[in-house]
Design a protein around this motif. Structure first.
Motif, PDB file in Angstrom:
ATOM      1  N   ASP A  50      37.823  11.655   2.357  1.00  0.00           N
ATOM      2  CA  ASP A  50      36.576  11.745   3.105  1.00  0.00           C
ATOM      3  C   ASP A  50      35.423  11.090   2.340  1.00  0.00           C
ATOM      4  OD1 ASP A  50      37.609  13.379   5.291  1.00  0.00           O
ATOM      5  OD2 ASP A  50      37.829  14.925   3.757  1.00  0.00           O
ATOM      6  N   ALA A  51      34.555  10.422   3.087  1.00  0.00           N
ATOM      7  CA  ALA A  51      33.389   9.787   2.475  1.00  0.00           C
ATOM      8  C   ALA A  51      32.416  10.850   1.977  1.00  0.00           C
ATOM      9  CB  ALA A  51      32.692   8.877   3.485  1.00  0.00           C
ATOM     10  N   VAL A  52      31.781  10.580   0.848  1.00  0.00           N
ATOM     11  CA  VAL A  52      30.779  11.520   0.328  1.00  0.00           C
ATOM     12  C   VAL A  52      29.548  11.457   1.217  1.00  0.00           C
ATOM     13  CG1 VAL A  52      31.610  11.379  -2.030  1.00  0.00           C
ATOM     14  CG2 VAL A  52      29.830   9.797  -1.265  1.00  0.00           C
ATOM     15  N   PRO A  53      28.785  12.541   1.304  1.00  0.00           N
ATOM     16  CA  PRO A  53      27.611  12.550   2.191  1.00  0.00           C
ATOM     17  C   PRO A  53      26.475  11.681   1.654  1.00  0.00           C
ATOM     18  CG  PRO A  53      27.716  14.583   0.935  1.00  0.00           C
ATOM     19  CD  PRO A  53      28.982  13.846   0.642  1.00  0.00           C
ATOM     20  N   GLN A  54      25.604  11.280   2.570  1.00  0.00           N
ATOM     21  CA  GLN A  54      24.372  10.595   2.182  1.00  0.00           C
ATOM     22  C   GLN A  54      23.279  11.632   1.940  1.00  0.00           C
ATOM     23  OE1 GLN A  54      23.392   7.758   5.244  1.00  0.00           O
ATOM     24  NE2 GLN A  54      24.703   6.190   4.360  1.00  0.00           N
ATOM     25  N   VAL A  55      22.385  11.325   1.008  1.00  0.00           N
ATOM     26  CA  VAL A  55      21.261  12.218   0.729  1.00  0.00           C
ATOM     27  C   VAL A  55      19.963  11.498   1.085  1.00  0.00           C
ATOM     28  CG1 VAL A  55      21.194  11.507  -1.705  1.00  0.00           C
ATOM     29  CG2 VAL A  55      20.114  13.651  -1.011  1.00  0.00           C
ATOM     30  N   THR A  56      19.093  12.192   1.802  1.00  0.00           N
ATOM     31  CA  THR A  56      17.813  11.619   2.223  1.00  0.00           C
ATOM     32  C   THR A  56      16.704  12.629   1.972  1.00  0.00           C
ATOM     33  OG1 THR A  56      18.184  12.394   4.492  1.00  0.00           O
ATOM     34  CG2 THR A  56      18.832  10.120   3.982  1.00  0.00           C
ATOM     35  N   ILE A  57      15.470  12.142   1.956  1.00  0.00           N
ATOM     36  CA  ILE A  57      14.304  12.992   1.717  1.00  0.00           C
ATOM     37  C   ILE A  57      13.223  12.632   2.722  1.00  0.00           C
ATOM     38  CG2 ILE A  57      13.448  11.391  -0.054  1.00  0.00           C
ATOM     39  CD1 ILE A  57      12.199  13.807  -1.478  1.00  0.00           C
ATOM     40  N   ASP A  58      12.507  13.654   3.220  1.00  0.00           N
ATOM     41  CA  ASP A  58      11.448  13.453   4.215  1.00  0.00           C
ATOM     42  C   ASP A  58      10.078  13.393   3.543  1.00  0.00           C
ATOM     43  OD1 ASP A  58      13.406  13.662   6.138  1.00  0.00           O
ATOM     44  OD2 ASP A  58      12.970  15.772   6.604  1.00  0.00           O
ATOM     45  N   ASP A  94       2.935   7.805  -9.236  1.00  0.00           N
ATOM     46  CA  ASP A  94       1.603   7.710  -8.637  1.00  0.00           C
ATOM     47  C   ASP A  94       1.531   6.614  -7.575  1.00  0.00           C
ATOM     48  OD1 ASP A  94       0.879   9.634 -10.440  1.00  0.00           O
ATOM     49  OD2 ASP A  94      -0.434   8.349 -11.640  1.00  0.00           O
ATOM     50  N   GLU A  95       0.731   6.877  -6.565  1.00  0.00           N
ATOM     51  CA  GLU A  95       0.164   5.826  -5.716  1.00  0.00           C
ATOM     52  C   GLU A  95      -1.356   5.950  -5.891  1.00  0.00           C
ATOM     53  OE1 GLU A  95       2.931   4.230  -2.284  1.00  0.00           O
ATOM     54  OE2 GLU A  95       2.120   6.204  -1.739  1.00  0.00           O
ATOM     55  N   THR A  96      -2.074   6.482  -4.888  1.00  0.00           N
ATOM     56  CA  THR A  96      -3.511   6.698  -5.089  1.00  0.00           C
ATOM     57  C   THR A  96      -3.787   8.029  -5.781  1.00  0.00           C
ATOM     58  OG1 THR A  96      -3.682   7.628  -2.855  1.00  0.00           O
ATOM     59  CG2 THR A  96      -4.139   5.281  -3.107  1.00  0.00           C
ATOM     60  N   ASP A 133     -11.073  10.582  -0.423  1.00  0.00           N
ATOM     61  CA  ASP A 133     -10.054  10.069   0.487  1.00  0.00           C
ATOM     62  C   ASP A 133      -8.758  10.861   0.320  1.00  0.00           C
ATOM     63  OD1 ASP A 133     -11.734   8.048   1.457  1.00  0.00           O
ATOM     64  OD2 ASP A 133     -11.168   6.690  -0.182  1.00  0.00           O
ATOM     65  N   ASP A 134      -7.923  10.854   1.373  1.00  0.00           N
ATOM     66  CA  ASP A 134      -6.573  11.384   1.217  1.00  0.00           C
ATOM     67  C   ASP A 134      -5.862  10.590   0.124  1.00  0.00           C
ATOM     68  OD1 ASP A 134      -7.136  13.068   3.322  1.00  0.00           O
ATOM     69  OD2 ASP A 134      -6.027  11.901   4.803  1.00  0.00           O
ATOM     70  N   GLU A 135      -4.978  11.261  -0.615  1.00  0.00           N
ATOM     71  CA  GLU A 135      -4.298  10.623  -1.739  1.00  0.00           C
ATOM     72  C   GLU A 135      -2.788  10.785  -1.589  1.00  0.00           C
ATOM     73  OE1 GLU A 135      -7.514  11.348  -5.293  1.00  0.00           O
ATOM     74  OE2 GLU A 135      -6.493  13.096  -4.461  1.00  0.00           O
ATOM     75  N   THR A 136      -2.036   9.845  -2.151  1.00  0.00           N
ATOM     76  CA  THR A 136      -0.584   9.859  -1.985  1.00  0.00           C
ATOM     77  C   THR A 136       0.135   9.616  -3.306  1.00  0.00           C
ATOM     78  OG1 THR A 136      -0.481   7.483  -1.482  1.00  0.00           O
ATOM     79  CG2 THR A 136      -0.764   8.984   0.375  1.00  0.00           C
ATOM     80  N   PHE A 137       1.367  10.112  -3.368  1.00  0.00           N
ATOM     81  CA  PHE A 137       2.276   9.813  -4.471  1.00  0.00           C
ATOM     82  C   PHE A 137       3.692   9.771  -3.910  1.00  0.00           C
ATOM     83  CE2 PHE A 137       1.955  14.415  -4.319  1.00  0.00           C
ATOM     84  CZ  PHE A 137       3.253  14.853  -4.528  1.00  0.00           C
ATOM     85  N   LEU A 138       4.649   9.300  -4.699  1.00  0.00           N
ATOM     86  CA  LEU A 138       6.036   9.143  -4.257  1.00  0.00           C
ATOM     87  C   LEU A 138       6.955  10.099  -5.005  1.00  0.00           C
ATOM     88  CD1 LEU A 138       6.317   5.247  -4.167  1.00  0.00           C
ATOM     89  CD2 LEU A 138       5.908   6.779  -2.232  1.00  0.00           C
ATOM     90  N   VAL A 139       8.025  10.525  -4.335  1.00  0.00           N
ATOM     91  CA  VAL A 139       9.130  11.226  -4.977  1.00  0.00           C
ATOM     92  C   VAL A 139      10.392  10.402  -4.708  1.00  0.00           C
ATOM     93  CG1 VAL A 139      10.582  13.283  -5.012  1.00  0.00           C
ATOM     94  CG2 VAL A 139       8.105  13.520  -4.840  1.00  0.00           C
ATOM     95  N   ASP A 153      18.505   2.103  -2.159  1.00  0.00           N
ATOM     96  CA  ASP A 153      18.303   2.328  -3.584  1.00  0.00           C
ATOM     97  C   ASP A 153      16.956   1.747  -3.996  1.00  0.00           C
ATOM     98  OD1 ASP A 153      18.677   3.006  -6.192  1.00  0.00           O
ATOM     99  OD2 ASP A 153      19.939   1.277  -6.672  1.00  0.00           O
ATOM    100  N   PRO A 154      15.948   2.566  -4.320  1.00  0.00           N
ATOM    101  CA  PRO A 154      16.033   4.033  -4.322  1.00  0.00           C
ATOM    102  C   PRO A 154      15.600   4.625  -2.982  1.00  0.00           C
ATOM    103  CG  PRO A 154      13.984   3.346  -5.300  1.00  0.00           C
ATOM    104  CD  PRO A 154      14.699   2.075  -4.900  1.00  0.00           C
ATOM    105  N   THR A 155      15.890   5.902  -2.782  1.00  0.00           N
ATOM    106  CA  THR A 155      15.381   6.631  -1.626  1.00  0.00           C
ATOM    107  C   THR A 155      14.095   7.323  -2.032  1.00  0.00           C
ATOM    108  OG1 THR A 155      17.493   6.948  -0.521  1.00  0.00           O
ATOM    109  CG2 THR A 155      15.804   8.578  -0.095  1.00  0.00           C
ATOM    110  N   ARG A 156      13.021   7.070  -1.271  1.00  0.00           N
ATOM    111  CA  ARG A 156      11.705   7.598  -1.627  1.00  0.00           C
ATOM    112  C   ARG A 156      11.070   8.318  -0.448  1.00  0.00           C
ATOM    113  NH1 ARG A 156       8.847   2.417  -4.687  1.00  0.00           N
ATOM    114  NH2 ARG A 156      10.014   2.547  -6.633  1.00  0.00           N
ATOM    115  N   ALA A 157      10.213   9.266  -0.772  1.00  0.00           N
ATOM    116  CA  ALA A 157       9.379   9.917   0.236  1.00  0.00           C
ATOM    117  C   ALA A 157       7.945   9.910  -0.276  1.00  0.00           C
ATOM    118  CB  ALA A 157       9.846  11.348   0.495  1.00  0.00           C
ATOM    119  N   ARG A 158       7.016   9.906   0.664  1.00  0.00           N
ATOM    120  CA  ARG A 158       5.595   9.877   0.299  1.00  0.00           C
ATOM    121  C   ARG A 158       4.993  11.256   0.530  1.00  0.00           C
ATOM    122  NH1 ARG A 158       4.455   5.488   2.245  1.00  0.00           N
ATOM    123  NH2 ARG A 158       4.057   4.362   0.290  1.00  0.00           N
ATOM    124  N   GLY A 159       4.310  11.760  -0.498  1.00  0.00           N
ATOM    125  CA  GLY A 159       3.558  12.994  -0.383  1.00  0.00           C
ATOM    126  C   GLY A 159       2.088  12.677  -0.179  1.00  0.00           C
TER     127      GLY A 159
END
Length: 256
Positions: A50-58, A94-96, A133-139, A153-159
């Motif tokens: 069986d294929a290994v699962p994919q991992v994602t982030i929101d 970091d982003e802003t 202003d609203d501010e953002t960073f990445l995970v 590659d890579p999988t990123r989400a914005r906070g």
């Protein structure tokens, strides 16, 4: 086993599934039907295909708050269950938003227990009273144990840290001066903000006649697009030229 035969197959049905898991084994034992004596043992091995699962982030967002901390929660998903623990690495960048100033940086791992398909990464956000202003960073997620894959590659989400602070009020101080008998002089007005702002504040300044008349008692002033830089609390000084005279009269006023 038929008379004279040297070989006979023993068929064991194996249940199919779609869950990634380690290889599994079982035993087949041959015994004498009369005495029950063990004659031989064989091992059957079921290899996982069986294929290994994919991992994602929101993406995630939170209001900043006014004191202490707020918590920004990122949902992390596996595309399907696994019979093995799945460990995912994550780190912020970091982003802003600035680590250590706007949020607490993270660099850790998240482990999915067997059968679990959802987990959460929580990041603390510093609250404040600064209008900005609203501010953002990445995970960013990484997987190194081979038990899951990331679809990119890579999988990123914005906070996103949503600012919830009111903008400061623009204030101007009154000014009083003796008129004098001849020539002119400058009357100074202090313009300030009620609190620092995290962004530039643009304002204008304009004189309006009261009992004093522009061109006779004072010189009209119109200023456009003056700027308080972000974070500045030092007052801005605007001067208005006032004309002296020897005429007996009531006190005169104008507005700004």
């Amino acid at each position: 086993m038929p008379k004279g035969a040297m070989e006979q197959a023993v068929v064991v049905a194996v249940r199919n599934d779609t869950i990634p898991e380690p290889k599994e084994t079982f035993q087949v034992r041959l015994t004498d039907v009369t005495s029950g004596r063990l004659i031989a043992t064989a091992v059957g091995t079921i290899l996982d295909d069986d294929a290994v699962p994919q991992v994602t982030i929101d993406d995630a967002e939170v209001e900043e708050g006014n004191s202490g901390f707020s918590t920004l929660t990122f949902p992390v998903h596996l595309s399907g269950p696994s019979a093995l623990p799945v460990t995912v690495g994550f780190a912020s960048s970091d982003e802003t938003a600035e680590a250590g100033v706007d949020y607490v940086p993270v660099n850790d791992t998240l482990t999915f227990r067997p059968g679990i398909t959802e987990g959460f990464i929580r990041v603390q956000v510093f609250s404040d009273l600064l209008d900005e202003d609203d501010e953002t960073f990445l995970v960013t997620l990484t997987v190194s144990d081979g038990r899951a894959v990331v679809p990119a590659d890579p999988t990123r989400a914005r906070g996103t840290i949503r600012d919830d602070d009111l903008p400061p009020r623009l204030l101007v101080s009154d000014a009083v001066a003796l008129e004098g008998d001849e020539g002119s002089f400058k009357m100074a007005f202090g313009v300030r903000l009620s609190a620092p702002s995290g962004r530039p504040v643009v304002f204008g300044f304009e004189t309006v006649d009261g009992t004093a008349v522009a061109g006779e008692d004072y010189e009209a002033v119109v200023i456009r697009d003056e700027v308080f830089p972000a974070g500045q609390i030092r007052p801005f000084v605007v001067t208005v030229v006032v004309h002296s005279d020897r005429t007996p009269e009531q006190d005169e006023t104008f507005r700004v």
